[in-house]
Design a protein around this motif. Structure first.
Motif, short mmCIF file in Angstrom:
data_model
loop_
_atom_site.label_atom_id
_atom_site.label_comp_id
_atom_site.label_asym_id
_atom_site.label_seq_id
_atom_site.Cartn_x
_atom_site.Cartn_y
_atom_site.Cartn_z
N ASN A 9 1.19 -5.90 58.60
CA ASN A 9 1.47 -6.53 59.88
C ASN A 9 1.91 -5.48 60.91
O ASN A 9 3.01 -4.93 60.82
N LYS A 10 1.05 -5.19 61.88
CA LYS A 10 1.37 -4.21 62.93
C LYS A 10 2.17 -4.91 64.02
O LYS A 10 1.64 -5.73 64.78
N VAL A 11 3.47 -4.60 64.10
CA VAL A 11 4.37 -5.26 65.04
C VAL A 11 4.32 -4.61 66.42
O VAL A 11 4.40 -5.30 67.45
N LEU A 12 4.19 -3.29 66.46
CA LEU A 12 4.05 -2.55 67.72
C LEU A 12 2.85 -1.64 67.61
O LEU A 12 2.66 -0.97 66.60
N ASP A 13 2.05 -1.60 68.68
CA ASP A 13 0.78 -0.88 68.65
C ASP A 13 0.65 0.04 69.86
O ASP A 13 0.32 -0.40 70.95
N ASP A 14 0.98 1.32 69.67
CA ASP A 14 0.80 2.35 70.71
C ASP A 14 1.53 2.00 72.01
O ASP A 14 0.98 2.04 73.10
N VAL A 15 2.81 1.65 71.87
CA VAL A 15 3.62 1.25 73.03
C VAL A 15 4.13 2.49 73.78
O VAL A 15 4.75 3.37 73.19
N THR A 16 3.84 2.54 75.07
CA THR A 16 4.25 3.66 75.92
C THR A 16 4.77 3.15 77.26
O THR A 16 4.12 2.32 77.90
N PHE A 17 5.95 3.62 77.65
CA PHE A 17 6.49 3.34 78.99
C PHE A 17 7.70 4.24 79.23
O PHE A 17 8.28 4.78 78.30
N ASN A 18 8.06 4.42 80.51
CA ASN A 18 9.25 5.17 80.90
C ASN A 18 10.15 4.28 81.75
O ASN A 18 9.66 3.39 82.45
N ILE A 19 11.45 4.54 81.69
CA ILE A 19 12.41 3.88 82.56
C ILE A 19 13.23 4.95 83.27
O ILE A 19 13.83 5.81 82.63
N GLU A 20 13.23 4.89 84.60
CA GLU A 20 13.99 5.85 85.41
C GLU A 20 15.45 5.41 85.51
O GLU A 20 15.80 4.27 85.21
N LYS A 21 16.29 6.31 85.98
CA LYS A 21 17.71 5.98 86.18
C LYS A 21 17.86 4.97 87.32
O LYS A 21 17.08 4.96 88.27
N GLY A 22 18.88 4.11 87.19
CA GLY A 22 19.20 3.17 88.25
C GLY A 22 18.32 1.95 88.33
O GLY A 22 18.29 1.27 89.35
N LYS A 23 17.62 1.63 87.23
CA LYS A 23 16.69 0.50 87.23
C LYS A 23 17.16 -0.61 86.29
O LYS A 23 17.75 -0.35 85.24
N ILE A 24 16.89 -1.85 86.68
CA ILE A 24 17.05 -2.99 85.79
C ILE A 24 15.65 -3.45 85.41
O ILE A 24 14.87 -3.85 86.28
N VAL A 25 15.35 -3.35 84.13
CA VAL A 25 13.97 -3.55 83.67
C VAL A 25 13.94 -4.71 82.67
O VAL A 25 14.74 -4.76 81.73
N GLY A 26 13.00 -5.63 82.87
CA GLY A 26 12.83 -6.75 81.96
C GLY A 26 11.77 -6.44 80.91
O GLY A 26 10.63 -6.08 81.26
N LEU A 27 12.13 -6.55 79.66
CA LEU A 27 11.18 -6.46 78.55
C LEU A 27 10.80 -7.89 78.21
O LEU A 27 11.58 -8.61 77.58
N LEU A 28 9.63 -8.31 78.65
CA LEU A 28 9.28 -9.73 78.66
C LEU A 28 8.16 -10.03 77.67
O LEU A 28 7.16 -9.32 77.60
N GLY A 29 8.37 -11.09 76.93
CA GLY A 29 7.35 -11.51 75.97
C GLY A 29 7.87 -12.68 75.17
O GLY A 29 9.08 -12.89 75.06
N PRO A 30 6.96 -13.47 74.58
CA PRO A 30 7.38 -14.61 73.77
C PRO A 30 8.02 -14.14 72.47
O PRO A 30 7.95 -12.97 72.12
N ASN A 31 8.63 -15.06 71.76
CA ASN A 31 9.16 -14.73 70.44
C ASN A 31 8.02 -14.23 69.56
O ASN A 31 6.92 -14.78 69.57
N GLY A 32 8.28 -13.15 68.81
CA GLY A 32 7.25 -12.59 67.94
C GLY A 32 6.39 -11.54 68.58
O GLY A 32 5.44 -11.03 67.96
#
Length: 231
Positions: free
Chosen positions: A16-39
């Motif tokens: 079961n591949k739970v994460l597949d080649d996930v790439t992102f950056n977060i800069e300083k001073g940001k409020i970031v939503g990690l959004l997705g359904p359960n699972g």
């Protein structure tokens, strides 16, 4: 340099591949939503960032450091389940955090506890679910961290408690830090998010500034979420 760098992260449990080649950056001073359904892989990703799990492939850096002992000193993490000792009093919890984290601001925590009209000698096990959530959030937000990570901070609690939690997050968030919030309750949080990351079946399917996304699509983040995930 980004505060959080997630590069090509892959994680599987057996076949079961739970994460597949996930790439992102977060800069300083940001409020970031990690959004997705359960699972969708949100909690697994958060545990990887907090060095509670080991990725199969990829790298994660926080403030230029490979994740590990040093990054745990600058990350304040609220898990999706209450992990505190239920037999401890509020004061015992405050002192525990003060001893464990150099950046814990106990006076700030006491100020927030007083606003809830809680007795410092009250044991956690005697509190309602919503009050326990508030106490745990106060402990997390009273650290002077560089990165705050909150996993479903408003899930399963009543609307009044949600408002309190959102207000506590905003008023105690350091401007030079960043905040990553995992949630599937978009409407309550959309107004405070600078950026969003949509996670679907372990893949990043959309990322960017909330303002730019709304302008490009002429839709709210909540409407886009419902469209993407058919909910």
């Amino acid at each position: 340099m980004a505060l959080l760098e997630v590069n090509h992260i892959t994680k599987s449990y057996g076949k079961n591949k739970v994460l597949d080649d996930v790439t992102f950056n977060i800069e300083k001073g940001k409020i970031v939503g990690l959004l997705g359904p359960n699972g969708s892989g949100k909690t697994t990703l958060i545990k990887l960032i907090n060095d509670l799990l080991k990725e199969d492939r990829g790298t994660i850096k926080i403030d230029g450091l490979n994740k590990g002992v040093e990054t745990k000193k600058i990350v304040s993490y609220l898990p999706d389940k209450n992990y505190l000792n239920q037999n401890m009093t509020v004061l015992e919890l405050l002192n525990y955090f003060k001893d464990f984290y150099e950046d814990f601001r106990i006076n700030k925590a006491k100020e927030l506890i007083n606003k809830l009209h809680l007795d410092l000698n009250q044991e956690l096990k005697t509190m309602s679910k919503g009050t326990k959530e508030k106490v745990q959030l106060i402990l997390v937000m009273s650290r002077k961290a560089k990165l705050y990570i909150l996993d479903e901070p408003i899930g399963g609690i009543d609307p009044a408690a949600r408002d309190y939690i959102i207000d506590t997050i905003l008023t105690n968030f350091n401007d030079d830090a960043s905040l990553l919030i995992s949630t599937h309750l978009i409407s309550d949080l959309e107004k405070v998010l600078d950026e969003v990351i949509f996670l679907k079946n372990g893949k990043v399917v959309r990322t960017g500034s909330t303002d730019n996304i709304r302008k490009e699509t002429n839709k709210s983040i909540n409407d886009l979420f419902r469209e993407e995930f058919k909910c």
